[in-house]
Design an enzyme around this catalytic site. Structure first.
Site, PDB file in Angstrom:
ATOM      1  N   HIS A  19       0.828  -1.203   0.000  1.00  0.00           N
ATOM      2  CA  HIS A  19       0.000   0.000   0.000  1.00  0.00           C
ATOM      3  C   HIS A  19       0.865   1.257   0.000  1.00  0.00           C
ATOM      4  CE1 HIS A  19      -2.808   2.872   2.196  1.00  0.00           C
ATOM      5  NE2 HIS A  19      -3.484   2.529   1.120  1.00  0.00           N
ATOM      6  N   GLU A  46       0.811  -0.841  -4.857  1.00  0.00           N
ATOM      7  CA  GLU A  46      -0.385   0.000  -4.972  1.00  0.00           C
ATOM      8  C   GLU A  46       0.023   1.457  -5.008  1.00  0.00           C
ATOM      9  OE1 GLU A  46      -3.685   2.555  -3.436  1.00  0.00           O
ATOM     10  OE2 GLU A  46      -1.694   2.192  -2.557  1.00  0.00           O
ATOM     11  N   ASP A  48      -1.689   5.664  -5.800  1.00  0.00           N
ATOM     12  CA  ASP A  48      -2.762   6.592  -6.144  1.00  0.00           C
ATOM     13  C   ASP A  48      -2.204   7.572  -7.160  1.00  0.00           C
ATOM     14  OD1 ASP A  48      -4.664   5.769  -3.902  1.00  0.00           O
ATOM     15  OD2 ASP A  48      -2.879   6.352  -2.783  1.00  0.00           O
ATOM     16  N   HIS A  61      -1.712  10.715  -2.794  1.00  0.00           N
ATOM     17  CA  HIS A  61      -3.034  10.277  -2.355  1.00  0.00           C
ATOM     18  C   HIS A  61      -4.009  11.435  -2.170  1.00  0.00           C
ATOM     19  CE1 HIS A  61      -6.120   9.233   0.655  1.00  0.00           C
ATOM     20  NE2 HIS A  61      -6.118   8.052   0.063  1.00  0.00           N
ATOM     21  N   GLU A 123      -4.874   3.272  -8.433  1.00  0.00           N
ATOM     22  CA  GLU A 123      -6.156   3.895  -8.088  1.00  0.00           C
ATOM     23  C   GLU A 123      -6.191   5.324  -8.608  1.00  0.00           C
ATOM     24  OE1 GLU A 123      -8.836   5.434  -4.304  1.00  0.00           O
ATOM     25  OE2 GLU A 123      -7.150   4.068  -3.917  1.00  0.00           O
TER      26      GLU A 123
END
Length: 257
Positions: A19, A46, A48, A61, A123
């Site tokens: 993450h 992962e 963003d 993020h 994401e």
């Protein structure tokens, strides 16, 4: 009591996604965090992504930079050069690590350069003034690297936004899509999204959710799973993928189950 063979096999099959990198040990979304995650055995990284004012994809993020840097302002209102002037090493109360804002393309190249297959779980962050330009730029970059058709199995896209997933599907229908769930499923799941991503708080409150999602033919990933008891809960429920700030510790725990 020793774990059963079937339980052990299930644990070993669980994918571990880092993450924002190994963000328990390094500032999130920094190249150091991602390199640590690869060294720790993460199956995927992962991140963003947001779009700057000059249409560069950066790994940030929040809508603004205050929490993770020594700067101020909205990511979408600044150019990449302006963002590069900030120290993005703010982490656990410290802000003097000299980390620059990370371009998504640089993270992509880092993952592709690994000595083993390392995936990316991307994401797209919404709402944003960039609108659909964010998804368009992401797909353009993936296409430039031969990854937009999904055949490599290295890239999957995620969002809480049904609209964002729909745009991504139209642009790159071969990419696996993950519909993220924070509190409860407020809108119908996009039919093309074969993965569901509830948060660990939701899974703790409603463990039966995982079984209901799997009964619909969905693969389930849970975020952000850092505590040993949560890892065990997710394995017991049949979760296929764990997103965690602690990839090494989670990988070691799964190997021991």
């Amino acid at each position: 009591m020793a774990p059963t063979t079937s339980y052990s096999r299930t644990a070993r099959a669980v994918r571990v996604v880092a993450h924002r990198g190994a963000s328990h040990e390094h500032p999130e979304h920094t190249i150091e965090a991602y390199r640590q995650a690869v060294a720790d055995g993460a199956d995927a990284l992962e991140c963003d992504v947001r779009l700057t004012a000059d249409r560069r994809l950066v790994c940030v993020h929040d809508r603004t930079v205050e929490r993770t840097s020594d700067g101020r302002g909205a990511v979408s209102a600044m150019t990449y050069e302006e963002l590069s002037a900030f120290d993005f090493g703010r982490w656990k109360g410290e802000a003097h690590r000299g980390a620059r804002v990370l371009l998504f393309e640089d993270l992509l190249k880092e993952a592709l350069a690994a000595d083993r297959p390392v995936g990316l779980a991307v994401e797209t962050k919404h709402p944003t003034r960039a609108g659909g330009r964010l998804e368009a730029e992401l797909v353009r970059m993936l296409r430039d690297h031969g990854l937009a058709d999904g055949r490599s199995g290295l890239v999957e896209v995620m969002s809480f936004s049904r609209g964002a997933l729909t745009r991504l599907h139209r642009l790159a229908p071969g990419l696996p899509a993950v519909h993220l769930i924070e509190r409860r499923l407020r809108a119908p799941r996009p039919p093309f999204a074969g993965h569901a991503g509830p948060g660990i708080d939701l899974v703790r409150k409603d463990p039966g959710l995982v079984g209901r999602l799997r009964a619909k033919g969905l693969r389930v990933r849970v975020w952000t799973v850092d505590e040993p008891e949560d890892v065990e809960l997710c394995v017991r429920l049949g979760v296929e993928t764990l997103i965690t700030n602690r990839p090494r510790q989670v990988r070691e725990q799964l190997a021991a189950l």
